[in-house]
Design a protein around this motif. Structure first.
Motif, short mmCIF file in Angstrom:
data_model
loop_
_atom_site.label_atom_id
_atom_site.label_comp_id
_atom_site.label_asym_id
_atom_site.label_seq_id
_atom_site.Cartn_x
_atom_site.Cartn_y
_atom_site.Cartn_z
N SER A 282 32.97 -28.72 12.05
CA SER A 282 31.81 -27.93 12.43
C SER A 282 32.02 -26.42 12.27
O SER A 282 31.22 -25.73 11.63
CB SER A 282 31.44 -28.24 13.88
N LEU A 283 33.11 -25.91 12.86
CA LEU A 283 33.32 -24.47 12.89
C LEU A 283 34.09 -23.95 11.68
O LEU A 283 33.77 -22.88 11.15
CB LEU A 283 34.06 -24.07 14.17
N SER A 284 35.11 -24.67 11.26
CA SER A 284 35.97 -24.17 10.18
C SER A 284 35.37 -24.37 8.80
O SER A 284 35.78 -23.71 7.85
CB SER A 284 37.34 -24.86 10.23
N ILE A 285 34.44 -25.32 8.68
CA ILE A 285 33.85 -25.59 7.35
C ILE A 285 32.36 -25.28 7.36
O ILE A 285 31.90 -24.38 6.66
CB ILE A 285 34.11 -27.05 6.93
N ALA A 286 31.60 -26.04 8.15
CA ALA A 286 30.14 -25.90 8.10
C ALA A 286 29.68 -24.49 8.50
O ALA A 286 28.86 -23.87 7.80
CB ALA A 286 29.50 -26.94 9.01
N LEU A 287 30.21 -23.98 9.62
CA LEU A 287 29.78 -22.65 10.08
C LEU A 287 30.16 -21.57 9.07
O LEU A 287 29.39 -20.60 8.87
CB LEU A 287 30.39 -22.34 11.45
N VAL A 288 31.31 -21.71 8.44
CA VAL A 288 31.72 -20.71 7.44
C VAL A 288 30.73 -20.68 6.28
O VAL A 288 30.30 -19.60 5.84
CB VAL A 288 33.15 -21.01 6.93
N PHE A 289 30.36 -21.85 5.79
CA PHE A 289 29.42 -21.89 4.66
C PHE A 289 28.04 -21.38 5.05
O PHE A 289 27.37 -20.69 4.26
CB PHE A 289 29.33 -23.32 4.10
N VAL A 290 27.60 -21.71 6.26
CA VAL A 290 26.30 -21.19 6.73
C VAL A 290 26.36 -19.67 6.85
O VAL A 290 25.42 -18.96 6.43
CB VAL A 290 25.93 -21.83 8.09
N THR A 291 27.45 -19.15 7.41
CA THR A 291 27.61 -17.70 7.54
C THR A 291 27.63 -17.02 6.18
O THR A 291 27.01 -15.97 5.99
CB THR A 291 28.91 -17.38 8.31
N ILE A 292 28.34 -17.63 5.23
CA ILE A 292 28.39 -17.06 3.87
C ILE A 292 26.99 -17.03 3.28
O ILE A 292 26.59 -16.04 2.64
CB ILE A 292 29.34 -17.88 2.98
N GLY A 293 26.20 -18.08 3.50
CA GLY A 293 24.84 -18.12 2.97
C GLY A 293 23.97 -17.02 3.54
O GLY A 293 23.25 -16.32 2.81
N VAL A 294 24.03 -16.83 4.87
CA VAL A 294 23.24 -15.78 5.52
C VAL A 294 23.67 -14.40 5.05
O VAL A 294 22.83 -13.54 4.70
CB VAL A 294 23.36 -15.89 7.05
N LEU A 295 24.98 -14.15 5.01
CA LEU A 295 25.47 -12.84 4.61
C LEU A 295 25.19 -12.56 3.13
O LEU A 295 24.95 -11.41 2.75
CB LEU A 295 26.98 -12.74 4.87
N THR A 296 25.21 -13.60 2.31
CA THR A 296 24.89 -13.41 0.88
C THR A 296 23.45 -12.93 0.73
O THR A 296 23.17 -11.99 -0.03
CB THR A 296 25.10 -14.71 0.10
N GLY A 297 22.53 -13.57 1.46
CA GLY A 297 21.13 -13.16 1.38
C GLY A 297 20.92 -11.73 1.87
O GLY A 297 20.21 -10.95 1.22
N LEU A 298 21.56 -11.38 2.98
CA LEU A 298 21.42 -10.02 3.50
C LEU A 298 22.04 -8.99 2.56
O LEU A 298 21.50 -7.88 2.39
CB LEU A 298 22.09 -9.93 4.88
N THR A 299 23.17 -9.33 1.95
CA THR A 299 23.82 -8.39 1.03
C THR A 299 22.95 -8.14 -0.20
O THR A 299 22.84 -7.00 -0.66
CB THR A 299 25.20 -8.95 0.59
N LEU A 300 22.34 -9.19 -0.71
CA LEU A 300 21.44 -9.02 -1.87
C LEU A 300 20.23 -8.16 -1.51
O LEU A 300 19.72 -7.41 -2.36
CB LEU A 300 20.98 -10.39 -2.37
#
Length: 511
Positions: free
Chosen positions: A85-103
């Motif tokens: 949950s935290l080490s895999i799924a949450l990391v990928f979700v966080t990367i997705g959100v931060l990618t959108g904000l960075t763009l």
């Protein structure tokens, strides 16, 4: 020579910062951000240059080992849901959100560049929260969950980081199908490699009598395993973690091994983290000259991304608490809204974010290379400094229901094992045996002045017998704890605390 002097100055500054932190009662990982800020004032920053492709191989292996050596297979089994949950799924979700904000905030870097930056900022680092856990009063169960998350989330972020960086360098489109295959291979190959090397290293360690040589082995292994794993495109992070846990679990380690190893790796952890913080300060200093008027925009990006990851983590922890309550998982965290707040605030970023940000080469994207340093520094202030300094106050405000396994239970097991050893050697004491023992002692020393030399020999013999019995009892207690550490639900921190006391008592008894 200038580089060597600069590194020595950074390490000295780290020692001074840690000393000040101890005097003020503040966690040293948090104070190291001021070392990074101090790096802004150092002139001639080009004199200290570490190639971007060497940042991860230099800094990650020893830091991962320093953390993983405290972990146990029992804790891993208990925390499997946490890893997923935290080490895999949450990391990928966080990367997705931060990618959108960075763009949205920094469109010039492109999709690949946004993913690279997001992957660098996504994983929390357990070093900071581990440093303040005891003083802040964080329950061991929560600390154990945060530590497990921090050990394995780097794999997901680094695989994603490398995927984005390769696309950025090649100027090609991202292939998420290839990325998924790469991630699966990276995990499976790393686990297999880690288990094989860990078992071999444990066998070798058991056949080496020199404590210094055994400690030296633990220094060489992280770099060698990380380099080989990355060479076969496996996850160096997971490989190092698995080797450390397997070696620690299988090798027959003495009290000297554990005590000297703990001191050695605590020192390495402190110095490497300090140098990394100093390097980010120097990098920001150079970036300020390059990006000019874009400095404040980069700082704004870091601020927004920092707030975003806190919000994402809070929502995720809220969902995780509901799931844990429904499934009655009493050994993991979070379990209620108070623990949600603690674990959200405890998701502090640190060394991995620094190392990844510094490893972005200028050839990938000049804009990203320079702005990443500024963004990372501001991001760390939001996600590490502010939470780290306010977490103790938060803990005093909350009324946590600590369901961590009481350390008294483990102490009782250790005492019972020690008592059983003594009973096997001397038999269980009865009223009659106690009277006989007192009578023997009385008779033995009744004529002390008449036969002083014999009395001295008697006393020496009694001291030798008592010493051997005490050592045997302490080792029996130690063996019981080492067996317990691989049981699911047993917290590594509690085991380590009692083992440390036993190790000191064993050395004191020998001397």
């Amino acid at each position: 020579m200038t580089t060597l002097v600069a590194l020595a100055m950074l390490m000295l500054a780290t020692v001074l910062v840690v000393t000040i932190g101890d005097r003020l009662g503040l966690p040293w990982p948090i104070l190291l951000i001021f070392l990074a800020i101090g790096g802004l004032a150092i002139p001639n920053v080009s004199a200290l240059y570490v190639p971007a492709d060497l940042m991860l191989p230099i800094f990650l292996p020893p830091l991962l080992w320093a953390l993983a050596r405290k972990m146990t297979w029992g804790a891993i089994k208990t925390q499997l849901s946490t890893i997923a949950s935290l080490s895999i799924a949450l990391v990928f979700v966080t990367i997705g959100v931060l990618t959108g904000l960075t763009l949205w905030l920094l469109p010039v870097v492109g999709v690949a560049g946004a993913i690279v930056l997001a992957a660098a900022l996504a994983p929390p680092d357990p070093v900071a929260v581990d440093a303040i856990a005891v003083s802040a009063g964080i329950p061991r169960r929560i600390t154990s969950t945060l530590s497990t998350e921090g050990l394995f989330n780097d794999a997901a972020s680094i695989v994603t980081f490398n995927l984005g960086l390769n696309a950025l360098l090649a100027g090609s489109e991202l292939s998420f199908a290839n990325g998924a295959k790469s991630f699966v291979w990276a995990v499976v190959a790393a686990v297999a490699l880690g288990l094989a090397v860990g078992r071999a290293a444990a066998w070798f360690s058991d056949h080496v009598s020199n404590v210094t040589a055994r400690n030296a082995l633990t220094w060489v292994l992280p770099f060698a395993v990380y380099a080989f794993a990355e060479h076969i495109e496996a996850s160096g992070v997971i490989a190092v973690v698995i080797v450390a846990i397997e070696l620690t679990s299988r090798a027959t380690l003495s009290a000297e091994d554990r005590l000297s190893g703990a001191a050695f790796w605590d020192t390495i952890e402190m110095l490497f983290t300090g140098v990394a913080f100093g390097l980010i300060g120097l990098s920001v200093s150079a970036a300020i000259d390059e990006i000019g008027t874009e400095l404040w925009h980069a700082a704004l990006v870091g601020l927004v991304l920092g707030v975003a990851v806190i919000i994402v983590r809070f929502i995720w922890m809220l969902i995780a608490a509901k799931i844990n309550q429904r499934r009655e998982r009493s050994f993991v965290a979070p379990l209620d809204i108070q623990e949600v707040l603690v674990m959200t605030w405890g998701g502090m970023r640190g060394l991995v974010t620094l190392a990844l940000a510094l490893s972005i080469p200028a050839s990938a994207s000049g804009t990203l290379h320079h702005e990443a340093s500024v963004i990372s520094l501001v991001f760390l202030v939001v996600t590490m400094v502010i939470p780290g300094l306010t977490l103790p106050s938060l803990m005093r405000t909350l009324n946590l229901n600590d369901t961590s396994q009481p350390i008294d239970d483990l102490q009782k097991r250790a005492r019972k094992a020690a008592a059983n050893y003594i009973f096997e050697k001397q038999g269980r004491p009865t009223a009659r045996s106690r009277r006989e023992a007192r009578e023997q002692l009385k008779n033995r020393f009744a004529r002390y002045e008449e036969n002083q030399e014999r009395s001295k020999e008697d006393r020496k013999q009694m001291m030798r017998e008592s010493k051997e019995l005490r050592l045997g009892a302490l080792k029996a207690a130690q063996d019981e704890l080492l067996r317990a550490r691989n049981e699911p639900g047993i917290e590594p921190g509690a085991i380590a605390e009692i083992l440390d006391d036993l190790d000191h008592m064993i050395l004191a008894t020998r001397n």
